[in-house]
Enzyme design. Structure first.
Site: not given
Lengths: 535, 196
Positions: A84, A113, A149, A177-178, A261, A263, A265, A276, A310-311, A336, A339, A458
């Protein structure tokens, strides 16, 4: 100049929709280098994966409906949570955002294009194979990946099932790909802007993807290296993460979160861009503080590289590191906050109207900010000792990803769908979709905060009796949330087929702004073959 | 600069050059991912932050003064990875030493399986920041041990605590985890994870 004209007429040779044989119809999509086709492919892949991973979520919630349930086995439960997460991150949010980038960036900056159309085709077509590889693990002998994950070593190295290798190669393909997608977007934005479209005139969505592409370029190779180390640890006798051979399992977490991390963002910055675009349209005002919006994105992107630990507050990192990563994380709330302030200021005294894209954008504004606050709570190192690995974390990242990224994607689809297919979607169904999703979303995830604070960990298939009530509430919410997405699917298909009978005008929205609304609806297969004039 | 349309060929050339450059950046970041491994090990060693002790013998100078004013308690803990069929226990569970004073202790190991096995013990010290102050002159963890079925031996450790040990540390734990590396491909002092 003669060459320009020659090339442009060459591009105009092909128009889709006249294919006679089935083979030609398939070949059109497999061989396409058109940014609109590829954008559509990305979005459909994402949509399909959304239902696959969403189905997994419903299995998880069903198992958690009551303590002691054996709806699915604990082993299968672990595979469900792992897949998931992997599919939602890599198969839903990332392809959807890339699809939106493909459709919109050329339209928004006045380019005919993407800069590298063939590379674009390759970037997309790697993905279906990556996900076939990943999902095929369910049909192989032995369990599918079952370690979460985040695939921490040594769970995924010494103790990982044989199918882990499939996951590793799937991640290699997604990474490739990315990276190619990111290169393409950077090359497009630097080289393909219409004359007069200076950087500081670019729409915020294009800006957000420009920065995101640099993030991707910095982190996806590190993830590729990290899974390659896993592969060599598993099969070629190296000991990057194996303590017996002098390696360190903790190193895995550093490498993973160095990717992980930034990622998050990658998943949220383009969403910021979308919001926006939408808020000014339905507020009938210009975005408040355009420059600050752009600077905030850049600052967030830079800070995202220095907060990964921080993880890992509870892994025994030294006090000085805990303090550094705690403060660095908290500083992110400044850009943030800028924003969120600017979005609110954009709406302030605006002539607001509440079409579906606006509803999702406002939903984003409220719930993403809420998720940001729980993120601040988690950033506090001493408090994190209690919150970590609990349902509080699950609640937090679903608020920022589901009601953040996914809401923005849905808003974007409602916002641009009339431009893409030339018909208006059904506003009534859109509203039903929004309200059911929002109710389902909050019923599912809000109670998880309490579960987490009360100590429910979890990634467990079972729990003590005292957690039953909130889990039942969450499961009911999950089913509302899950099934209301069928309304979305129905609405999108109905719109594409033109069953709503309401033709979209070129501008579509009263408060429209930007180049994409200067082309007719549906957007022709080739747009801006001659660059538009920008004043 | 961007007000004039540039011709197609120039633009294609610029795009191609940029794409190549960005491709190189991606390759560079892949390399950087691997460079992070030795950086991590060097940082951990330099700051002594992951509880690892020295992997090469550090010589002990008997002429160095001993800090008789302080006592430090050292506890010894052992564990076996994956419940491997060995006995592995410290002969002494706890000692008290002065910083600067050398001590010799030993661990007992016995292969209870029915075949020859090779093992590697991995040390770890808590509190982690004190690890670099525990200096080993001799340790069975510097090498691998091979025992035949039913064989046993006492494995020595010669160490001292250096006198710079932070004042607030009065107790330390030295733990060893034993790993079965009979089937690992690397033979000697497997350090494959370390490029440094």
């Amino acid at each position: 100049m003669a060459e320009v004209i020659a090339h442009e007429t060459e591009h105009h040779h092909y128009e889709p929709g006249h294919e006679k044989t089935l083979w030609a119809k398939i070949a059109r999509w497999v061989l396409t280098t058109n940014h609109k086709d590829i954008g559509t492919l990305y979005l459909w892949l994402s949509f399909i994966m959304f239902f696959v991973a969403g189905g997994m979520a419903l299995l998880i919630r069903t198992e958690l409906f009551m303590p002691g349930a054996r709806f699915i086995s604990p082993e299968f439960f672990n595979q469900m949570t792992t897949m998931h997460g992997l599919i939602m991150v890599f198969g839903v949010v990332m392809p959807a955002l890339t699809g939106l980038a493909n459709w919109q960036i050329p339209l928004m900056i006045g380019a005919p294009d993407m800069a590298l159309p063939r590379l674009n085709n390759w970037s997309f077509w790697l993905l279906p194979f990556a996900f076939l590889l990943l999902i095929s693990t369910f049909f192989l002998e032995g369990p599918a990946p079952n370690f979460g994950w985040t695939f921490y070593a040594p769970l995924s190295t010494q103790y990982g099932p044989p199918s882990t290798d499939f996951m590793i190669f799937a991640i290699h393909l997604m990474g490739l790909s990315s990276i190619m997608g990111a290169i393409n977007i950077i090359a497009t934005i630097i080289n393909m802007r219409a004359p007069g479209m200076s950087y500081m005139k670019m729409p915020v969505f294009a800006w957000s993807w420009f920065i995101t592409a640099f993030l991707l370029l910095g982190i996806m190779p590190v993830l590729a290296g990290c899974v390659t180390m896993m592969l060599t640890d598993r099969h070629f006798g190296t000991s990057f993460f194996n303590a017996a051979g002098g390696g360190d399992p903790l190193l895995f977490q550093h490498l993973f979160w160095f990717f992980g991390h930034p990622e998050v963002y990658v998943l949220i910055l383009p969403a910021f861009g979308i919001i926006s675009e939408i808020l000014p349209t339905f507020s009938r005002k210009k975005i408040f503080g355009y420059r600050f919006m752009v600077y905030a994105i850049i600052v967030i992107a830079i800070l995202s590289y220095i907060v990964w630990a921080h993880h890992m507050f509870t892994t025994g990192i030294p006090l000085a590191s805990e303090l550094f990563f705690m403060y660095a994380t908290m500083i992110i709330s400044v850009p943030t906050g800028v924003k969120v302030f600017n979005w609110t200021a954009t709406m302030f005294k605006g002539a607001l109207s509440f079409e579906t894209p606006m509803l999702f954008a406002i939903g984003f504004l409220f719930m993403f900010t809420f998720g940001g606050f729980s993120g601040l709570m988690l950033a506090i190192a001493p408090a994190d000792v209690q919150y970590q690995d609990s349902y509080f974390v699950v609640a937090h990242f679903h608020y920022v990803l589901m009601s953040g990224s996914v809401y923005a994607i849905m808003a974007a689809i409602y916002y641009w769908l009339p431009k893409w297919c030339g018909y208006m979607y059904s506003e009534r169904l859109g509203r039903w979709h929004f309200w059911l999703t929002t109710i389902g979303m909050n019923v599912t995830f809000f109670v998880m905060h309490f579960l987490g604070l009360a100590g429910m960990p979890r990634r467990i298939p079972d729990y003590p009796l005292q957690f039953e009530d909130f889990n039942q509430v969450a499961t009911i919410g999950a089913f509302i949330l899950g099934f209301s997405q069928l309304i979305f699917l129905y609405n999108v298909i109905k719109t594409i087929r033109g069953k709503n009978r309401v033709k979209a005008t070129a501008e579509v929205w009263e408060g429209h702004h930007g180049l994409e609304w200067t082309v007719p609806s549906p957007a022709p297969y080739h747009t801006f073959s001659t660059p538009p004039k920008i004043d | 600069m961007n007000n004039q349309p540039i011709d197609y060929a120039t633009r294609q050339r610029k795009i191609r050059r940029l794409a190549m450059l960005l491709g190189l950046v991606a390759m560079g970041m892949l390399g950087f991912g691997y460079v992070l491994v030795p950086i991590y090990n060097v940082m951990c060693k330099a700051f002594g932050i992951n509880g690892k002790t020295n992997e090469q013998p550090i010589s002990y100078n008997a002429a160095d003064p001993i800090d008789k004013s302080r006592w430090v308690t050292i506890e010894f803990v052992t564990s076996r990875n994956n419940q491997m069929p060995w006995e592995f226990t410290p002969l002494v569970k706890k000692i008290r030493v002065h910083p600067g004073e050398i001590s010799r202790i030993a661990f007992f190991a016995k292969n209870d399986s029915d075949h020859e096995m090779t093992v590697q013990a991995i040390p770890s010290v808590t509190p982690g920041l004190a690890a670099k102050h525990l200096k080993k002159t001799e340790c069975f963890c510097f090498t691998q041990q091979t025992l035949k079925a039913g064989e046993s031996m006492d494995m020595p450790v010669l160490f001292h605590i250096d006198r710079d040990l932070p004042k607030d540390v009065n107790e330390m734990t030295l733990s060893y985890t034993m790993f079965d590396i009979t089937h690992m491909k690397r033979k000697k002092n497997a350090n494959a994870g370390k490029i440094s």
